[in-house]
Design an enzyme around this catalytic site. Structure first.
Site, PDB file in Angstrom:
ATOM      1  CG  ASP A 148      -2.132   0.838   1.053  1.00 28.60           C
ATOM      2  OD1 ASP A 148      -2.337   1.364  -0.060  1.00 28.60           O
ATOM      3  OD2 ASP A 148      -2.886   0.992   2.028  1.00 28.60           O
ATOM      4  CG  HIS A 198      -0.262   1.712  -9.356  1.00 26.58           C
ATOM      5  ND1 HIS A 198      -0.492   1.430  -8.027  1.00 26.58           N
ATOM      6  CD2 HIS A 198      -1.355   2.396  -9.787  1.00 26.58           C
ATOM      7  CE1 HIS A 198      -1.681   1.920  -7.672  1.00 26.58           C
ATOM      8  NE2 HIS A 198      -2.223   2.514  -8.716  1.00 26.58           N
ATOM      9  CG  LEU A 251      10.115 -17.293  -2.300  1.00 28.56           C
ATOM     10  CD1 LEU A 251      10.007 -17.275  -0.775  1.00 28.56           C
ATOM     11  CD2 LEU A 251      10.761 -15.996  -2.781  1.00 28.56           C
TER      12      LEU A 251
HETATM   13  C1  IPE Z   1      -1.532   0.048  -3.503  1.00 33.90           C
HETATM   14  O1  IPE Z   1      -1.332   1.422  -3.520  1.00 33.90           O
HETATM   15  C2  IPE Z   1      -1.721  -0.526  -4.886  1.00 33.90           C
HETATM   16  C3  IPE Z   1      -2.980  -1.256  -5.116  1.00 33.90           C
HETATM   17  C4  IPE Z   1      -3.972  -1.365  -4.278  1.00 33.90           C
HETATM   18  C5  IPE Z   1      -3.136  -1.870  -6.423  1.00 33.90           C
HETATM   19  P1  IPE Z   1      -2.547   2.436  -3.496  1.00 33.90           P
HETATM   20  O2  IPE Z   1      -2.960   2.730  -4.895  1.00 33.90           O
HETATM   21  O3  IPE Z   1      -3.647   1.933  -2.604  1.00 33.90           O
HETATM   22  O4  IPE Z   1      -1.856   3.709  -2.848  1.00 33.90           O
HETATM   23  P2  IPE Z   1      -2.523   4.821  -1.920  1.00 33.90           P
HETATM   24  O5  IPE Z   1      -3.228   4.142  -0.782  1.00 33.90           O
HETATM   25  O6  IPE Z   1      -3.460   5.625  -2.782  1.00 33.90           O
HETATM   26  O7  IPE Z   1      -1.345   5.640  -1.448  1.00 33.90           O
HETATM   27 MG    MG Z   2      -4.191   2.298  -0.625  1.00 34.83          MG
END
Ligand code: IPE
Ligand code: MG
Length: 218
Positions: A2, A19, A113
């Site tokens: 996250d 991402h 793994l």
């Molecule tokens: C995690 O990062 C990625 C996925 C859920 C695919 P987020 O996209 O939730 O990042 P924030 O929470 O907005 O910072």
């Molecule tokens: Mg998030």
């Protein structure tokens, strides 16, 4: 995993850049896991709730999963990782599901793994799906105990979770492996996922190693 969105926002970048940055930390972390003797690692990539994101972001993520599979699977295979898909198989775009299933087949003989990719995964959905299959199999109430129930989960071989690492400072479980984390230890860090380093991973493992796990005993 996250915090990709916040990581991007802090740099005035689009969420997609966050991402992508999140993907780039995977290889060093998997190497670290292997060296540290971790046997099973589950990556929570996309939840059943993530479909509620704007269509454009969902599309970007699905493309990223596909590109990442194409790019990383051969290398993971060479290093002896065995990949598994964890989630609902019915909703994902066909090319993504196919890439995951191909990766499962390609790596099925490896044993360094075990890496589970949780995609379109929800802990509640997993429990409901397990219950449906138990009913469909005609089990009677006295046949059902915890061992039997666990056999109906998406991946019955996922061992009990020892450690959950939660990045970006959120203090919640977010529907992750609800059944399997009953006695898991937690490591929560404010670090955003794209900044999560092998050094911090090692610190999380050390923190786990220093805990005394009594599982309700004394
Ligand atoms: C995690 O990062 C990625 C996925 C859920 C695919 P987020 O996209 O939730 O990042 P924030 O929470 O907005 O910072
Ligand atoms: Mg998030």
């Amino acid at each position: 995993m996250d915090g990709n969105g916040r990581w991007a926002r802090r740099r005035w970048l689009p969420r997609a850049a966050g991402h992508r940055a999140g993907v780039s930390v995977l290889t060093p972390l998997l190497e670290t896991a292997g060296r540290a003797g971790v046997k099973t690692l589950t990556l929570y990539a996309f939840s059943t709730e993530n479909w509620a994101r704007p269509e454009r972001e969902v599309k970007t993520l699905m493309k990223l999963f596909l590109d990442t599979a194409r790019e990383k699977v051969p290398e993971l295979n060479e290093r002896g990782a065995r990949l598994h898909f964890l989630g609902r198989r019915g909703h994902l775009p066909a090319p993504v599901l196919e890439a995951l299933e191909e990766a499962e087949n390609l790596t099925s003989g490896n044993d360094t793994l075990d890496v589970y990719i949780a995609l379109d995964y929800g802990g509640r959905a997993e429990i409901v799906d397990a219950t449906r299959r138990i009913v469909a199999d005609g089990l009677s109430p006295e046949d059902i105990d915890e061992v039997t129930f666990a056999r109906y989960l998406y991946a019955p071989d996922v061992p009990e979770v020892d450690l959950v690492i939660r990045t970006s400072g959120e203090l919640r479980v977010s529907n992750f492996l609800l059944w399997q984390i009953a006695y898991a230890e937690f490591y929560v860090t404010d670090t955003l996922w794209p900044d999560f380093s092998p050094e911090e991973f090692v610190r999380a493992l050390a923190s786990f190693g220093s805990r005394s796990r009594r599982r309700g005993g004394v």
